[in-house]
Design a protein around this motif. Structure first.
Motif, PDB file in Angstrom:
ATOM      1  N   PHE A   1       7.342   1.170   5.915  1.00 29.69           N
ATOM      2  CA  PHE A   1       8.598   1.775   5.469  1.00 29.69           C
ATOM      3  C   PHE A   1       8.396   3.285   5.369  1.00 29.69           C
ATOM      4  CE2 PHE A   1       8.631  -2.548   4.069  1.00 29.69           C
ATOM      5  CZ  PHE A   1       9.952  -2.975   4.245  1.00 29.69           C
ATOM      6  N   GLY A   2       9.196   4.053   6.111  1.00 31.43           N
ATOM      7  CA  GLY A   2       9.086   5.510   6.077  1.00 31.43           C
ATOM      8  C   GLY A   2      10.274   6.115   5.353  1.00 31.43           C
ATOM      9  N   GLY A   3      10.123   7.389   4.972  1.00 33.04           N
ATOM     10  CA  GLY A   3      11.209   8.104   4.301  1.00 33.04           C
ATOM     11  C   GLY A   3      11.702   7.381   3.055  1.00 33.04           C
ATOM     12  N   VAL A   4      10.766   6.834   2.295  1.00 38.46           N
ATOM     13  CA  VAL A   4      11.146   6.024   1.125  1.00 38.46           C
ATOM     14  C   VAL A   4      11.710   6.905   0.008  1.00 38.46           C
ATOM     15  CG1 VAL A   4      10.278   4.460  -0.665  1.00 38.46           C
ATOM     16  CG2 VAL A   4       9.393   4.287   1.676  1.00 38.46           C
ATOM     17  N   ASP A   5      12.861   6.497  -0.515  1.00 39.84           N
ATOM     18  CA  ASP A   5      13.473   7.207  -1.639  1.00 39.84           C
ATOM     19  C   ASP A   5      12.792   6.728  -2.923  1.00 39.84           C
ATOM     20  OD1 ASP A   5      15.002   8.015  -3.773  1.00 39.84           O
ATOM     21  OD2 ASP A   5      16.931   7.528  -2.841  1.00 39.84           O
ATOM     22  N   PRO A   6      12.107   7.624  -3.660  1.00 39.21           N
ATOM     23  CA  PRO A   6      11.366   7.178  -4.856  1.00 39.21           C
ATOM     24  C   PRO A   6      12.241   6.436  -5.858  1.00 39.21           C
ATOM     25  CG  PRO A   6      10.848   9.456  -4.352  1.00 39.21           C
ATOM     26  CD  PRO A   6      11.961   9.067  -3.438  1.00 39.21           C
TER      27      PRO A   6
ATOM     28  N   ARG B   1       0.844  -1.191   0.000  1.00 47.72           N
ATOM     29  CA  ARG B   1       0.000   0.000   0.000  1.00 47.72           C
ATOM     30  C   ARG B   1       0.882   1.245   0.000  1.00 47.72           C
ATOM     31  NH1 ARG B   1      -3.806  -1.186   4.938  1.00 47.72           N
ATOM     32  NH2 ARG B   1      -2.120  -2.569   5.512  1.00 47.72           N
ATOM     33  N   VAL B   2       0.631   2.105  -0.956  1.00 50.02           N
ATOM     34  CA  VAL B   2       1.434   3.318  -1.102  1.00 50.02           C
ATOM     35  C   VAL B   2       0.576   4.503  -0.674  1.00 50.02           C
ATOM     36  CG1 VAL B   2       2.835   4.709  -2.672  1.00 50.02           C
ATOM     37  CG2 VAL B   2       2.572   2.256  -3.095  1.00 50.02           C
ATOM     38  N   CYS B   3       1.016   5.210   0.367  1.00 52.18           N
ATOM     39  CA  CYS B   3       0.217   6.346   0.855  1.00 52.18           C
ATOM     40  C   CYS B   3       0.288   7.501  -0.147  1.00 52.18           C
ATOM     41  CB  CYS B   3       0.718   6.799   2.220  1.00 52.18           C
ATOM     42  SG  CYS B   3      -0.301   8.141   2.862  1.00 52.18           S
ATOM     43  N   GLN B   4      -0.882   8.019  -0.487  1.00 51.45           N
ATOM     44  CA  GLN B   4      -0.964   9.159  -1.403  1.00 51.45           C
ATOM     45  C   GLN B   4      -1.596  10.363  -0.696  1.00 51.45           C
ATOM     46  OE1 GLN B   4      -0.042   8.862  -5.181  1.00 51.45           O
ATOM     47  NE2 GLN B   4       1.206   7.567  -3.847  1.00 51.45           N
ATOM     48  N   GLY B   5      -1.565  10.355   0.647  1.00 52.17           N
ATOM     49  CA  GLY B   5      -2.064  11.510   1.400  1.00 52.17           C
ATOM     50  C   GLY B   5      -1.170  12.721   1.164  1.00 52.17           C
ATOM     51  N   THR B   6      -1.609  13.891   1.621  1.00 52.28           N
ATOM     52  CA  THR B   6      -0.905  15.142   1.278  1.00 52.28           C
ATOM     53  C   THR B   6       0.569  15.130   1.690  1.00 52.28           C
ATOM     54  OG1 THR B   6      -2.998  16.251   1.600  1.00 52.28           O
ATOM     55  CG2 THR B   6      -1.070  17.658   1.457  1.00 52.28           C
TER      56      THR B   6
ATOM     57  N   GLY C   1       4.645  11.841   9.887  1.00 52.48           N
ATOM     58  CA  GLY C   1       6.012  12.177  10.281  1.00 52.48           C
ATOM     59  C   GLY C   1       7.036  11.307   9.567  1.00 52.48           C
ATOM     60  N   LEU C   2       6.606  10.165   9.055  1.00 58.26           N
ATOM     61  CA  LEU C   2       7.515   9.243   8.348  1.00 58.26           C
ATOM     62  C   LEU C   2       7.445   9.426   6.829  1.00 58.26           C
ATOM     63  CD1 LEU C   2       6.752   5.886  10.247  1.00 58.26           C
ATOM     64  CD2 LEU C   2       8.677   7.430  10.620  1.00 58.26           C
ATOM     65  N   ALA C   3       6.633  10.359   6.360  1.00 56.62           N
ATOM     66  CA  ALA C   3       6.358  10.487   4.915  1.00 56.62           C
ATOM     67  C   ALA C   3       7.646  10.585   4.081  1.00 56.62           C
ATOM     68  CB  ALA C   3       5.504  11.732   4.666  1.00 56.62           C
ATOM     69  N   PRO C   4       7.631  10.011   2.881  1.00 54.56           N
ATOM     70  CA  PRO C   4       6.563   9.220   2.271  1.00 54.56           C
ATOM     71  C   PRO C   4       6.586   7.757   2.766  1.00 54.56           C
ATOM     72  CG  PRO C   4       8.379   9.456   0.731  1.00 54.56           C
ATOM     73  CD  PRO C   4       8.774  10.197   1.966  1.00 54.56           C
ATOM     74  N   VAL C   5       5.375   7.191   2.876  1.00 52.74           N
ATOM     75  CA  VAL C   5       5.235   5.891   3.545  1.00 52.74           C
ATOM     76  C   VAL C   5       4.713   4.816   2.584  1.00 52.74           C
ATOM     77  CG1 VAL C   5       4.068   4.683   5.421  1.00 52.74           C
ATOM     78  CG2 VAL C   5       4.751   7.057   5.725  1.00 52.74           C
ATOM     79  N   VAL C   6       5.298   3.624   2.722  1.00 50.33           N
ATOM     80  CA  VAL C   6       4.808   2.446   1.988  1.00 50.33           C
ATOM     81  C   VAL C   6       4.605   1.325   3.005  1.00 50.33           C
ATOM     82  CG1 VAL C   6       5.376   0.676   0.260  1.00 50.33           C
ATOM     83  CG2 VAL C   6       6.019   3.049  -0.151  1.00 50.33           C
ATOM     84  N   LEU C   7       3.503   0.608   2.877  1.00 47.07           N
ATOM     85  CA  LEU C   7       3.260  -0.559   3.725  1.00 47.07           C
ATOM     86  C   LEU C   7       3.378  -1.810   2.875  1.00 47.07           C
ATOM     87  CD1 LEU C   7       0.004   0.756   5.420  1.00 47.07           C
ATOM     88  CD2 LEU C   7       2.207   0.591   6.528  1.00 47.07           C
ATOM     89  N   VAL C   8       4.109  -2.793   3.382  1.00 47.44           N
ATOM     90  CA  VAL C   8       4.151  -4.101   2.699  1.00 47.44           C
ATOM     91  C   VAL C   8       3.617  -5.106   3.710  1.00 47.44           C
ATOM     92  CG1 VAL C   8       5.566  -5.818   1.532  1.00 47.44           C
ATOM     93  CG2 VAL C   8       6.171  -3.400   1.370  1.00 47.44           C
TER      94      VAL C   8
ATOM     95  N   LYS D   1       6.062  14.673  -0.852  1.00 45.71           N
ATOM     96  CA  LYS D   1       7.405  14.058  -0.835  1.00 45.71           C
ATOM     97  C   LYS D   1       7.509  12.964  -1.908  1.00 45.71           C
ATOM     98  CE  LYS D   1       8.757  15.380   3.745  1.00 45.71           C
ATOM     99  NZ  LYS D   1       9.259  14.993   5.054  1.00 45.71           N
ATOM    100  N   ARG D   2       6.831  13.170  -3.005  1.00 48.15           N
ATOM    101  CA  ARG D   2       6.969  12.377  -4.239  1.00 48.15           C
ATOM    102  C   ARG D   2       6.400  10.957  -4.154  1.00 48.15           C
ATOM    103  NH1 ARG D   2      13.124  12.895  -4.810  1.00 48.15           N
ATOM    104  NH2 ARG D   2      12.904  11.854  -6.805  1.00 48.15           N
ATOM    105  N   ALA D   3       5.283  10.822  -3.401  1.00 53.17           N
ATOM    106  CA  ALA D   3       4.649   9.503  -3.316  1.00 53.17           C
ATOM    107  C   ALA D   3       4.174   9.013  -4.685  1.00 53.17           C
ATOM    108  CB  ALA D   3       3.475   9.549  -2.344  1.00 53.17           C
ATOM    109  N   ASP D   4       3.850   9.955  -5.577  1.00 53.05           N
ATOM    110  CA  ASP D   4       3.409   9.540  -6.915  1.00 53.05           C
ATOM    111  C   ASP D   4       4.542   8.856  -7.675  1.00 53.05           C
ATOM    112  OD1 ASP D   4       4.724  12.021  -6.908  1.00 53.05           O
ATOM    113  OD2 ASP D   4       3.817  12.635  -8.801  1.00 53.05           O
TER     114      ASP D   4
END
Ligand code: FES
Length: 283
Positions: A267-272, A207-212, A255-262, A217-220
């Motif tokens: 996973f916080g602070g994910v480098d796109p 799950r990839v968070c697409q909240g503001t 606070g961890l944005a951008p966030v991905v859940l597996v 922080k480049r979640a797209d």
């Protein structure tokens, strides 16, 4: 592996003939005489192939195929009819069926069409688990634990989804009946919370968070990278059923944005540019 075939025809003789021919070839064949019965069974079990007559009373084969395409895209369909005009053929093919059998047909024609159909990859991967194969005793135990507790529906749904992987309509019906609440209420809760899903998921749901906070922080870009790595779009499952992909709106960890859940890992602070590396340790 035994393949499950459902034959739908209002003529029982056709069903018995298909059963006789296909059972001899090692297929597990089930027959029903109406689209309504077919829909109920397809909601409950995973069928590798549905062979349906097109002209039937009440709900015809065209409607049945449209329903399958909307609700169980992994199910391959062969259409058959005794009225094989060009128009009927054109309309059936437009529904993305794998084959068309004009009736009457020879046994070897049926066998060849079925063998060819089941060797065709499904449009989406088959679910790894269905309502026939999950541990029904465990679902019963969950329901027994909560059935007398008012307001326990969400807990029941959470535990049922952990057990089965998703909440198909047939399971929602069992839950509603045991908890003595309308199915519509169960369905409304399942539809409202993004945590719940009515579709089969991969072994790990990504799950990839697409909240503001995540979006700025480049979640797209993370989403695009993961789509590319997995070779799927949102709402789909990889062909090995290892991953499914979804987007979510703010999971409350800005606070961890951008966030991905597996699955249940965060996973916080994910480098796109390196989002694909997150998936490496999941097998
Ligand atoms: S916006 Fe992504 S966690 Fe809040």
């Amino acid at each position: 592996m035994e393949m499950n075939v459902l034959v739908v025809d209002d003529d029982e003789i056709i069903i018995r003939s298909c059963e006789a021919v296909l059972s001899a070839e090692g297929f597990k064949v089930t027959g029903v005489t109406s689209s309504k019965d077919a829909m109920a069974l397809i909601d409950e079990r995973v069928f590798d192939l549905v062979i349906t007559d097109l002209i039937m009373p009440t709900i015809d084969g065209f409607e049945l195929i449209k329903w399958i395409n909307e609700n169980h895209q992994y199910t391959r369909v062969i259409a058959m009819t005794g009225y094989s005009s060009k128009a009927v053929l054109r309309d059936a093919i437009a529904l993305d069926i794998v084959d068309f059998l004009p009736k009457p047909f020879f046994p070897h024609t049926l066998t060849e069409a079925v063998k060819k159909a089941v060797s065709t990859p499904p449009k989406v991967p088959m679910p790894t688990q269905d309502v026939e194969t999950y541990d029904k005793g465990k679902l019963k135990a969950i329901l027994q634990k909560y059935k007398k507790r008012p307001g326990a529906l969400i807990m029941v749904l959470q535990e049922a989804q952990e057990l089965i992987g998703y909440l198909p309509a047939s399971v929602q019906k069992i839950i509603a009946k045991t908890m003595k609440i309308p199915v519509s209420e169960v369905h409304a809760v399942v539809s409202f919370y993004s945590y719940f899903t009515m579709k089969p998921m991969g072994k790990y749901n990504v799950r990839v968070c697409q909240g503001t906070a995540c979006y700025v922080k480049r979640a797209d870009e993370i989403l695009a990278k993961l789509k590319d790595t997995m070779g799927i779009n949102e709402g789909e499952i990889t062909h090995d059923s290892l991953f499914s992909l979804e987007t979510v709106r703010c999971i409350g960890a800005c606070g961890l944005a951008p966030v991905v859940l597996v699955g249940t890992d965060t996973f916080g602070g994910v480098d796109p540019t390196k989002a694909n590396e997150i998936l490496k340790d999941y097998h």
